[in-house]
Design an enzyme around this catalytic site. Structure first.
Site, PDB file in Angstrom:
ATOM      1  N   HIS A 146       0.827   5.377   1.331  1.00  0.00           N
ATOM      2  CA  HIS A 146       0.299   6.133   1.828  1.00  0.00           C
ATOM      3  C   HIS A 146       0.064   7.269   2.166  1.00  0.00           C
ATOM      4  O   HIS A 146       1.732   7.863   1.144  1.00  0.00           O
ATOM      5  CB  HIS A 146       1.257   6.740   3.392  1.00  0.00           C
ATOM      6  CG  HIS A 146       1.596   5.460   4.183  1.00  0.00           C
ATOM      7  ND1 HIS A 146       0.191   4.969   5.563  1.00  0.00           N
ATOM      8  CD2 HIS A 146       1.912   3.898   4.509  1.00  0.00           C
ATOM      9  CE1 HIS A 146       0.950   3.859   5.959  1.00  0.00           C
ATOM     10  NE2 HIS A 146       1.885   3.124   5.592  1.00  0.00           N
TER      11      HIS A 146
ATOM     12  N   HIS B   8       0.923  -1.272   0.153  1.00  0.00           N
ATOM     13  CA  HIS B   8       0.157   0.114   0.175  1.00  0.00           C
ATOM     14  C   HIS B   8       1.299   0.880   0.026  1.00  0.00           C
ATOM     15  O   HIS B   8       2.185   1.347   0.569  1.00  0.00           O
ATOM     16  CB  HIS B   8      -0.544  -0.149   0.974  1.00  0.00           C
ATOM     17  CG  HIS B   8      -0.140  -0.330   2.578  1.00  0.00           C
ATOM     18  ND1 HIS B   8       0.261  -0.976   3.401  1.00  0.00           N
ATOM     19  CD2 HIS B   8       0.308   0.852   3.564  1.00  0.00           C
ATOM     20  CE1 HIS B   8       0.704  -0.969   4.409  1.00  0.00           C
ATOM     21  NE2 HIS B   8       0.663   0.226   4.601  1.00  0.00           N
TER      22      HIS B   8
END
Length: 200
Positions: free
Chosen positions: A130, A128
């Site tokens: 941020h 992922h």
């Protein structure tokens, strides 16, 4: 490396649970807050973008208001596990979400951080990005407030009411950014056609 046979989800992964719970929608026509009920997952999830390949949602322990996570729907432990198509879509939406985030928060500076593996501070083993808004602390003279880099620092639990409002505004801004880009692409296409006709 990318392995097409890798499992699409991991039952123990919280990001897989969020992806499995929230169906894709057209980012140009985001659904209402009621259609994206935060209570569908535990802890609550506040979805900002949901495409067939990707999902973005607010971090439950944000470093600043609007802190987003963007990941593939399929379980991909590290960036190198993402398919080439997922990588292209991630890159495109990092840019779109960055623009939407700046508009929704009014914060013109932000970090984009992506960690791979426990030694690199990756907490959830599902690849992922941020996107972290960075309100200017130093220029304002508020030197007593912490300035954090790359995901380290004081984090507070996400407030559900504030998160719902932020997620709704972010979905709205994503649609605005995408519509503007669509209009710009159409304008450029018309301009190129006119230029080509003028040469004839």
């Amino acid at each position: 490396m990318f392995d097409a046979s890798s499992p699409p989800t991991d039952d123990a992964c919280p990001f897989c649970a969020i992806a499995a719970t929230h169906q894709p929608y057209d980012p140009l026509r985001p659904p209402s807050a009621l259609a994206l009920s935060a209570e569908l997952t535990s802890p609550s999830s506040f979805v900002v973008l949901s495409t067939p390949a990707l999902i973005a949602f607010l971090d439950i322990m944000p470093l600043s208001p609007g802190h987003l996570l963007l990941c593939p729907r399929r379980h991909r432990p590290k960036l190198t596990d993402a398919s080439p198509q997922e990588a292209r879509e991630l890159g495109a939406y990092v840019r779109v979400l960055s623009a939407a985030l700046a508009r929704a928060t009014g914060v013109e500076d932000w970090n984009v951080v992506q960690n791979n593996g426990a030694a690199a501070a990756q907490v959830v083993p599902h690849m992922h990005y941020h996107l972290i808004p960075r309100p200017e602390i130093r220029a304002s003279g508020r030197f007593s407030e912490s300035f954090t880099m790359f995901g380290r620092g004081r984090r507070e639990e996400l407030d559900d009411d504030e998160a719902e409002k932020m997620a709704e505004e972010l979905r709205r801004q994503v649609a605005v950014v995408l519509k503007e880009e669509q209009q710009q692409a159409e304008y450029e296409e018309r301009r190129q056609l006119a230029k080509a006709k003028a040469k004839l």
